[in-house]
Design a protein around this motif. Structure first.
Motif, PDB file in Angstrom:
ATOM      1  N   ALA A   1      -0.114 -10.988 -12.017  1.00 40.08           N
ATOM      2  CA  ALA A   1      -0.335 -10.295 -10.739  1.00 40.08           C
ATOM      3  C   ALA A   1      -1.074  -8.973 -10.930  1.00 40.08           C
ATOM      4  CB  ALA A   1       0.997 -10.043 -10.038  1.00 40.08           C
ATOM      5  N   GLU A   2      -1.296  -8.610 -12.195  1.00 39.00           N
ATOM      6  CA  GLU A   2      -1.919  -7.313 -12.508  1.00 39.00           C
ATOM      7  C   GLU A   2      -3.340  -7.207 -11.920  1.00 39.00           C
ATOM      8  OE1 GLU A   2      -1.512  -3.724 -13.507  1.00 39.00           O
ATOM      9  OE2 GLU A   2       0.217  -5.068 -13.657  1.00 39.00           O
ATOM     10  N   MET A   3      -4.158  -8.246 -12.133  1.00 39.55           N
ATOM     11  CA  MET A   3      -5.563  -8.183 -11.698  1.00 39.55           C
ATOM     12  C   MET A   3      -5.717  -8.143 -10.172  1.00 39.55           C
ATOM     13  SD  MET A   3      -6.661 -11.343 -10.334  1.00 39.55           S
ATOM     14  CE  MET A   3      -8.363 -11.628 -10.748  1.00 39.55           C
ATOM     15  N   CYS A   4      -4.719  -8.585  -9.447  1.00 40.41           N
ATOM     16  CA  CYS A   4      -4.800  -8.629  -7.976  1.00 40.41           C
ATOM     17  C   CYS A   4      -4.855  -7.224  -7.385  1.00 40.41           C
ATOM     18  CB  CYS A   4      -3.591  -9.338  -7.381  1.00 40.41           C
ATOM     19  SG  CYS A   4      -2.954 -10.727  -8.338  1.00 40.41           S
TER      20      CYS A   4
ATOM     21  N   GLN B   1      -4.495  -3.580  -3.811  1.00 41.38           N
ATOM     22  CA  GLN B   1      -3.922  -2.255  -4.033  1.00 41.38           C
ATOM     23  C   GLN B   1      -2.658  -2.334  -4.906  1.00 41.38           C
ATOM     24  OE1 GLN B   1      -5.939   0.471  -2.773  1.00 41.38           O
ATOM     25  NE2 GLN B   1      -7.142  -1.414  -2.626  1.00 41.38           N
ATOM     26  N   PRO B   2      -2.426  -1.239  -5.683  1.00 38.69           N
ATOM     27  CA  PRO B   2      -1.342  -1.254  -6.669  1.00 38.69           C
ATOM     28  C   PRO B   2       0.025  -1.622  -6.094  1.00 38.69           C
ATOM     29  CG  PRO B   2      -2.745   0.653  -6.999  1.00 38.69           C
ATOM     30  CD  PRO B   2      -3.223  -0.007  -5.735  1.00 38.69           C
ATOM     31  N   ASN B   3       0.291  -1.259  -4.847  1.00 38.22           N
ATOM     32  CA  ASN B   3       1.595  -1.598  -4.262  1.00 38.22           C
ATOM     33  C   ASN B   3       1.510  -2.817  -3.341  1.00 38.22           C
ATOM     34  OD1 ASN B   3       0.011  -0.281  -2.463  1.00 38.22           O
ATOM     35  ND2 ASN B   3       1.468   1.350  -1.994  1.00 38.22           N
TER      36      ASN B   3
ATOM     37  N   PRO C   1     -10.529  -3.336   1.097  1.00 33.39           N
ATOM     38  CA  PRO C   1     -11.066  -4.547   0.454  1.00 33.39           C
ATOM     39  C   PRO C   1     -10.258  -5.821   0.622  1.00 33.39           C
ATOM     40  CG  PRO C   1     -10.251  -3.022  -1.224  1.00 33.39           C
ATOM     41  CD  PRO C   1     -10.010  -2.385   0.098  1.00 33.39           C
ATOM     42  N   ALA C   2      -8.980  -5.732   0.923  1.00 35.12           N
ATOM     43  CA  ALA C   2      -8.167  -6.955   0.934  1.00 35.12           C
ATOM     44  C   ALA C   2      -6.876  -6.762   1.744  1.00 35.12           C
ATOM     45  CB  ALA C   2      -7.826  -7.354  -0.503  1.00 35.12           C
ATOM     46  N   PRO C   3      -6.293  -7.879   2.205  1.00 35.54           N
ATOM     47  CA  PRO C   3      -5.099  -7.786   3.066  1.00 35.54           C
ATOM     48  C   PRO C   3      -3.827  -7.375   2.336  1.00 35.54           C
ATOM     49  CG  PRO C   3      -5.581 -10.089   2.581  1.00 35.54           C
ATOM     50  CD  PRO C   3      -6.727  -9.280   2.034  1.00 35.54           C
ATOM     51  N   ARG C   4      -2.854  -6.940   3.113  1.00 38.97           N
ATOM     52  CA  ARG C   4      -1.504  -6.692   2.609  1.00 38.97           C
ATOM     53  C   ARG C   4      -0.869  -8.028   2.222  1.00 38.97           C
ATOM     54  NH1 ARG C   4       3.375  -2.889   4.445  1.00 38.97           N
ATOM     55  NH2 ARG C   4       5.029  -4.035   3.411  1.00 38.97           N
TER      56      ARG C   4
ATOM     57  N   ARG D   1       1.455 -19.154  -9.799  1.00 37.41           N
ATOM     58  CA  ARG D   1       1.344 -18.934  -8.350  1.00 37.41           C
ATOM     59  C   ARG D   1       2.727 -18.813  -7.714  1.00 37.41           C
ATOM     60  NH1 ARG D   1      -2.083 -23.859  -7.234  1.00 37.41           N
ATOM     61  NH2 ARG D   1      -3.431 -23.638  -9.034  1.00 37.41           N
ATOM     62  N   GLU D   2       3.639 -19.646  -8.154  1.00 36.22           N
ATOM     63  CA  GLU D   2       5.008 -19.588  -7.611  1.00 36.22           C
ATOM     64  C   GLU D   2       5.662 -18.257  -7.960  1.00 36.22           C
ATOM     65  OE1 GLU D   2       5.683 -24.398  -7.931  1.00 36.22           O
ATOM     66  OE2 GLU D   2       6.962 -23.067  -9.134  1.00 36.22           O
ATOM     67  N   ALA D   3       5.459 -17.829  -9.212  1.00 31.89           N
ATOM     68  CA  ALA D   3       6.078 -16.567  -9.661  1.00 31.89           C
ATOM     69  C   ALA D   3       5.497 -15.380  -8.881  1.00 31.89           C
ATOM     70  CB  ALA D   3       5.847 -16.386 -11.163  1.00 31.89           C
ATOM     71  N   ILE D   4       4.181 -15.400  -8.660  1.00 27.87           N
ATOM     72  CA  ILE D   4       3.546 -14.296  -7.920  1.00 27.87           C
ATOM     73  C   ILE D   4       4.028 -14.289  -6.465  1.00 27.87           C
ATOM     74  CG2 ILE D   4       1.357 -13.372  -7.070  1.00 27.87           C
ATOM     75  CD1 ILE D   4       0.008 -14.354  -9.615  1.00 27.87           C
ATOM     76  N   ALA D   5       4.062 -15.475  -5.848  1.00 28.16           N
ATOM     77  CA  ALA D   5       4.510 -15.561  -4.445  1.00 28.16           C
ATOM     78  C   ALA D   5       5.946 -15.038  -4.324  1.00 28.16           C
ATOM     79  CB  ALA D   5       4.407 -16.993  -3.938  1.00 28.16           C
ATOM     80  N   HIS D   6       6.772 -15.398  -5.293  1.00 28.66           N
ATOM     81  CA  HIS D   6       8.169 -14.968  -5.281  1.00 28.66           C
ATOM     82  C   HIS D   6       8.257 -13.440  -5.383  1.00 28.66           C
ATOM     83  CE1 HIS D   6      12.462 -15.303  -5.843  1.00 28.66           C
ATOM     84  NE2 HIS D   6      12.363 -14.449  -6.850  1.00 28.66           N
ATOM     85  N   TYR D   7       7.448 -12.892  -6.314  1.00 32.82           N
ATOM     86  CA  TYR D   7       7.443 -11.440  -6.520  1.00 32.82           C
ATOM     87  C   TYR D   7       6.965 -10.707  -5.254  1.00 32.82           C
ATOM     88  CZ  TYR D   7       5.640  -6.928  -8.108  1.00 32.82           C
ATOM     89  OH  TYR D   7       5.349  -5.602  -8.216  1.00 32.82           O
ATOM     90  N   LEU D   8       5.820 -11.148  -4.700  1.00 29.63           N
ATOM     91  CA  LEU D   8       5.241 -10.464  -3.537  1.00 29.63           C
ATOM     92  C   LEU D   8       6.150 -10.545  -2.308  1.00 29.63           C
ATOM     93  CD1 LEU D   8       1.528 -11.691  -3.836  1.00 29.63           C
ATOM     94  CD2 LEU D   8       2.399  -9.388  -4.351  1.00 29.63           C
ATOM     95  N   ALA D   9       6.813 -11.687  -2.140  1.00 29.37           N
ATOM     96  CA  ALA D   9       7.701 -11.853  -0.978  1.00 29.37           C
ATOM     97  C   ALA D   9       8.884 -10.895  -1.068  1.00 29.37           C
ATOM     98  CB  ALA D   9       8.188 -13.298  -0.890  1.00 29.37           C
ATOM     99  N   GLY D  10       9.233 -10.492  -2.293  1.00 29.77           N
ATOM    100  CA  GLY D  10      10.383  -9.605  -2.492  1.00 29.77           C
ATOM    101  C   GLY D  10      10.028  -8.131  -2.380  1.00 29.77           C
ATOM    102  N   LEU D  11       8.765  -7.805  -2.233  1.00 26.69           N
ATOM    103  CA  LEU D  11       8.363  -6.390  -2.168  1.00 26.69           C
ATOM    104  C   LEU D  11       8.613  -5.795  -0.780  1.00 26.69           C
ATOM    105  CD1 LEU D  11       4.943  -6.315  -4.101  1.00 26.69           C
ATOM    106  CD2 LEU D  11       7.175  -5.544  -4.911  1.00 26.69           C
TER     107      LEU D  11
END
Ligand code: HEC
Ligand code: HEC
Length: 187
Positions: free
Chosen positions: A119-122, A127-129, A135-138, A177-187
């Protein structure tokens, strides 16, 4: 009789005065977007996990997506017919209307997980948070289902309204993809 004509007179004056007010266009948009709440939620929380949060999303992004549903560059039967109820300048107003609202508060039960390395390159664009920007959506706080479906749709060539995202998503494994989706949904 007297009262009736007075009422008619006041009503007539109201129509004339509101028509002359510059605010009437915005009022009109506000009444016409009531239908969005049927799916995107009365208070910004969507009715199901397949429907994304649009309250407080980046304005440029909201407009770009509404434009793409309108033109058919992003395919979704519901959203295509909704977007076609508005002209492009009106869709700009619709985008600004929802962007100005408050992103709904998350109801977290656990602690947010650790960020997967992939998820680092995203962050360069999202944006970092992950709250998005020009440039891109939340992405932070979107549902797991919506995030994973969007990422898979880019990877599988079902969503083609961006040149970079399909390549980025293809480069990830399904587990990533599953791990990233899981992480982002928890933010
Ligand atoms: C019948 C339910 C429904 C209604 C009504 C509806 N939407 Fe949607 N909307 C959805 C669904 C489902 C999606 C996800 C579709 C997809 O995956 O492309 C979506 C996607 C969107 C997106 C893309 C968001 C993103 O993160 O990519 C925007 C913007 C949007 N809707 C705005 C609106 C607006 C503005 C209205 C009212 C004028 C509206 N929608 C009415 C169901 C609805
Ligand atoms: C070069 C910039 C860039 C990078 C890097 C990037 N993205 Fe994106 N991303 C975008 C843009 C721009 C969009 C909006 C595409 C569109 O027009 O629909 C987007 C859209 C998305 C969406 C859809 C959001 C929605 O509401 O439908 C998801 C999910 C997403 N990106 C996840 C990621 C993930 C995960 C990464 C890292 C692995 C990543 N992106 C890296 C620019 C980027």
């Amino acid at each position: 009789m007297m009262q009736k004509s007075l009422a008619a007179c006041v009503f007539g004056a109201l129509i004339v005065s509101t028509a002359a007010l510059p605010a009437s266009a915005a009022d009109d948009i506000e009444s016409r977007v009531q239908l969005c709440a049927g799916c995107h939620g009365q208070n910004g929380v969507p009715i199901n996990s397949a429907t994304p949060i649009i309250w407080g999303q980046q304005s440029n992004y909201l407009y770009k997506e509404l434009h793409d549903y309108h033109s058919g560059d992003r395919a979704n039967p519901f959203m295509a017919s909704v977007a076609k109820m508005f002209t492009l300048p009106e869709l700009r107003q619709v985008a600004d209307y929802f962007a100005a609202k408050q992103w709904p508060a998350a109801e977290h039960t656990g602690t947010p997980g650790e960020a997967p390395k992939s998820a680092e390159m995203c962050k360069a664009c999202h944006q970092p948070n992950f709250v998005g920007g020009a440039p891109a959506p939340r992405l932070a706080g979107l549902s797991y289902d919506y995030l994973l479906t969007s990422m898979n749709n880019f990877a599988d060539g079902k969503r083609t309204n961006n040149l970079d995202m399909p390549g980025f998503m293809k480069a990830l494994s399904e587990t990533d993809r599953e791990a990233i989706a899981h992480y982002l949904a928890g933010l």
